[in-house]
Scaffold this motif. Structure first.
Motif, mmCIF file in Angstrom:
data_model
loop_
_atom_site.group_PDB
_atom_site.id
_atom_site.type_symbol
_atom_site.label_atom_id
_atom_site.label_comp_id
_atom_site.label_asym_id
_atom_site.label_seq_id
_atom_site.Cartn_x
_atom_site.Cartn_y
_atom_site.Cartn_z
ATOM 1 N N HIS A 89 0.851 -1.183 0.000
ATOM 2 C CA HIS A 89 0.000 0.000 0.000
ATOM 3 C C HIS A 89 0.886 1.232 0.000
ATOM 4 C CE1 HIS A 89 0.169 1.143 4.440
ATOM 5 N NE2 HIS A 89 0.752 -0.041 4.453
ATOM 6 N N GLY A 90 0.255 2.396 -0.122
ATOM 7 C CA GLY A 90 1.007 3.644 -0.141
ATOM 8 C C GLY A 90 0.959 4.312 -1.498
ATOM 9 N N ARG A 114 -9.694 0.961 0.836
ATOM 10 C CA ARG A 114 -9.074 1.272 2.119
ATOM 11 C C ARG A 114 -9.864 0.699 3.286
ATOM 12 N NH1 ARG A 114 -8.695 7.460 3.918
ATOM 13 N NH2 ARG A 114 -10.947 7.099 3.917
ATOM 14 N N ASP A 115 -11.182 0.878 3.312
ATOM 15 C CA ASP A 115 -11.985 0.397 4.433
ATOM 16 C C ASP A 115 -11.962 -1.121 4.523
ATOM 17 O OD1 ASP A 115 -12.565 3.009 4.988
ATOM 18 O OD2 ASP A 115 -14.605 2.958 4.168
ATOM 19 N N ARG A 125 -2.724 0.797 9.391
ATOM 20 C CA ARG A 125 -3.526 1.916 8.918
ATOM 21 C C ARG A 125 -3.230 2.145 7.441
ATOM 22 N NH1 ARG A 125 -3.668 7.561 8.462
ATOM 23 N NH2 ARG A 125 -1.561 7.950 9.242
ATOM 24 N N PHE A 126 -4.264 2.386 6.669
ATOM 25 C CA PHE A 126 -4.150 2.595 5.233
ATOM 26 C C PHE A 126 -4.690 3.970 4.887
ATOM 27 C CE2 PHE A 126 -4.673 -1.896 6.121
ATOM 28 C CZ PHE A 126 -3.690 -2.503 5.344
ATOM 29 N N ASP A 127 -4.076 4.618 3.890
ATOM 30 C CA ASP A 127 -4.585 5.913 3.435
ATOM 31 C C ASP A 127 -5.098 5.848 2.008
ATOM 32 O OD1 ASP A 127 -2.177 5.580 2.168
ATOM 33 O OD2 ASP A 127 -1.367 7.551 2.706
ATOM 34 N N GLY A 128 -5.304 4.641 1.502
ATOM 35 C CA GLY A 128 -5.812 4.449 0.152
ATOM 36 C C GLY A 128 -5.961 2.967 -0.124
ATOM 37 N N HIS A 232 5.046 -0.646 2.812
ATOM 38 C CA HIS A 232 4.410 0.664 2.706
ATOM 39 C C HIS A 232 5.272 1.510 1.778
ATOM 40 C CE1 HIS A 232 2.196 4.134 4.999
ATOM 41 N NE2 HIS A 232 2.027 4.186 3.680
ATOM 42 N N SER A 281 2.123 6.059 14.021
ATOM 43 C CA SER A 281 1.169 6.605 13.059
ATOM 44 C C SER A 281 0.483 5.542 12.211
ATOM 45 C CB SER A 281 1.885 7.595 12.132
ATOM 46 O OG SER A 281 2.366 8.704 12.846
ATOM 47 N N TRP A 282 1.209 4.472 11.861
ATOM 48 C CA TRP A 282 0.743 3.568 10.818
ATOM 49 C C TRP A 282 0.514 2.132 11.257
ATOM 50 C CZ3 TRP A 282 -0.883 5.514 6.342
ATOM 51 C CH2 TRP A 282 -0.452 6.784 5.975
#
Length: 357
Positions: A89-90, A114-115, A125-128, A232, A281-282
Motif C-alpha cells: 500500500h502507499g 481502504r476500508d 492503517r491505510f490511506d488508500g 508501505h 502513526s501507521w
C-alpha cells in the motif's frame, strides 16, 4: 584439487553449496564464524517471501525460489516458509506497476478498498487502496541456513565453521588458491558469498555500500489480530509478524555505513525515533514503546540489483541490497550454473554495472 570451495556460510553460500553438491561436485564450504552467529545478514527468525515485483525477471526468480524452498523443506523435514499473505500500500505510482506486473505474470492478487483493508487487518492503517497477494509470507532465516547446510552435507559437501579465509589468489581460469589459517586449499572454482566482507576479500573492486540496519520487534496489543507481511511504499517500510517475538517493522535501507569488522550493533537514536514515530502513526496494532531493536547489515549495489557472475575461477554472489533473502535457493542454483560454465542473467552481471574484473 577440490571442485568448488564456497567462501561464506550464510544463506547464499549455503544455498550454493547445496546446489553444487546436488550436481555431484566436490564441495568445501568455509564459514568465518560459529554456527548461528549474528555478524552478517542471514540471522534471525523472519524474512519476507514474496513474488511481488514490478520486474518480470524478479517475479520469475521468486517463483523458482518458491519451488526450491519446498524442495528444501522436503529434503530436510523442516518447516521454513509460512505463506501468510501480504499487502502493498502507499504511493499509487509505486504500487500500481507492481500489481500490473503481477497480473501480466499470472500471479494472483487483488485490490482492496481502504476500508476493506482496514477491516481485514486492523493492526495496520491505510490511506488508500491496498494490493493483496496470497503467495506472500515469511521464511525462518536461521532455520533456513541450518537446513541448507544440512542438505549440502547430505549430498557430500564438507561444512567447516570458524575457518576464516584470509586471501584468494587466482592462478588460472580453472585454478584458485584459498588461503586460511590452516593452509592453502586449491580449487577449480571458488564461490565468494561473504556479504558485507565482499569488497575486503575480492581481488578486484566492486561498488558496494555496507550499512547497519535496525528494524525492531514491537509487541502486538491483541493476539487475535491477523498480520500479513506488508510493504508501505513511499515510506520505504516493511514488516511482518515474527511468532514469539512480535511484529517486525523496519525502515528499508536507511542505515549508517559501517565496516563489518567494527560495527557496534547499537541502534542509532534518531533512526530508532523515526521508526517509533512511523509505528505510532501507521501500525496501531502494536505498542510503539516496546521496540526491541535488531541489528543486521545490508550490502547494497548502486541499482539494488544483485551481483551473481563469474570471472575466471571466481563466482561472486553479493550485493543483495536488503531484498535478496527470499531468492536464496534460486541464487544458489544460479551460482551452480555459473560454476558449471553457464551464463547468468545480464541484470546480475559485472557488465551491467560496468565492472571489468
Amino acid at each position: 584439487m577440490i571442485d568448488v570451495v564456497v567462501v561464506g556460510g550464510g544463506a547464499m553460500g549455503s544455498a550454493a553449496a547445496w546446489q553444487l553438491a546436488r550436481r555431484g561436485k566436490d564441495v568445501l564450504l568455509l564459514e568465518r564464524f560459529a554456527p548461528g552467529h549474528h555478524q552478517g545478514a542471514s540471522h534471525g527468525a523472519s524474512r519476507i517471501f514474496r513474488l511481488v515485483y514490478a520486474e518480470p525477471d524478479y517475479i520469475a526468480l521468486a517463483r523458482r525460489a518458491l519451488t526450491l524452498w519446498s524442495e528444501l523443506e522436503s529434503a530436510t523435514g523442516t518447516d521454513l516458509l509460512d505463506l501468510t499473505g501480504g499487502v502493498d500500500h502507499g504511493d499509487p505510482a509505486l504500487v500500481e506497476p507492481i500489481a500490473a506486473a503481477m497480473d501480466a505474470a499470472g500471479v494472483p492478487g487483488q485490490w482492496l478498498a481502504r476500508d476493506e483493508a482496514a477491516e481485514r487487518w486492523p493492526g495496520l492503517r491505510f490511506d488508500g487502496p491496498a494490493f493483496f497477494h496470497p503467495s506472500t509470507g515469511r521464511v525462518h532465516a536461521d532455520h533456513a541456513v541450518t537446513a541448507l547446510q544440512a542438505a549440502a552435507a547430505s549430498q557430500g559437501a564438507v561444512v567447516k565453521h570458524e575457518t576464516p579465509v584470509r586471501h584468494i589468489v587466482v592462478r588460472g581460469n580453472d585454478h584458485a588458491e584459498v588461503v586460511t589459517d590452516d593452509g592453502v586449499v586449491h580449487a577449480r572454482r571458488v564461490v565468494v558469498a561473504v556479504g558485507a566482507w565482499t569488497s575486503k576479500l575480492l581481488p578486484f573492486p566492486v561498488s558496494l555500500t555496507v550499512t547497519q540496519e535496525q528494524p525492531a520487534h514491537f509487541t502486538p496489543l491483541s493476539e487475535d489480530v491477523r498480520w500479513p507481511s506488508f510493504i508501505h511504499h513511499g515510506h520505504e517500510v516493511y514488516g511482518m509478524l515474527t511468532p514469539g517475538e512480535g511484529v517486525k517493522v523496519g525502515l528499508h535501507g536507511t542505515g549508517i555505513p559501517v565496516d563489518p569488522d567494527s560495527r557496534d550493533f547499537a541502534a542509532e537514536p534518531s533512526r530508532a525515533a523515526q521508526l517509533a514515530d512511523y509505528v505510532r502513526s501507521w501500525v496501531p496494532g502494536v505498542d510503539p514503546a516496546t521496540a526491541a531493536p535488531i541489528s543486521c547489515t545490508y550490502t547494497t549495489t548502486p541499482t539494488s540489483d544483485f551481483i551473481v557472475d563469474r570471472t575466471g575461477p571466481l563466482v561472486v554472489a553479493a550485493g543483495f541490497s536488503g531484498h535478496g533473502f527470499k531468492f536464496t535457493p534460486a541464487i544458489g542454483e544460479l551460482v551452480a550454473d555459473l560454476a558449471g560454465g553457464a551464463s547468468g542473467p545480464h541484470r546480475f552481471s559485472f557488465a551491467a554495472r560496468d565492472v571489468h574484473p
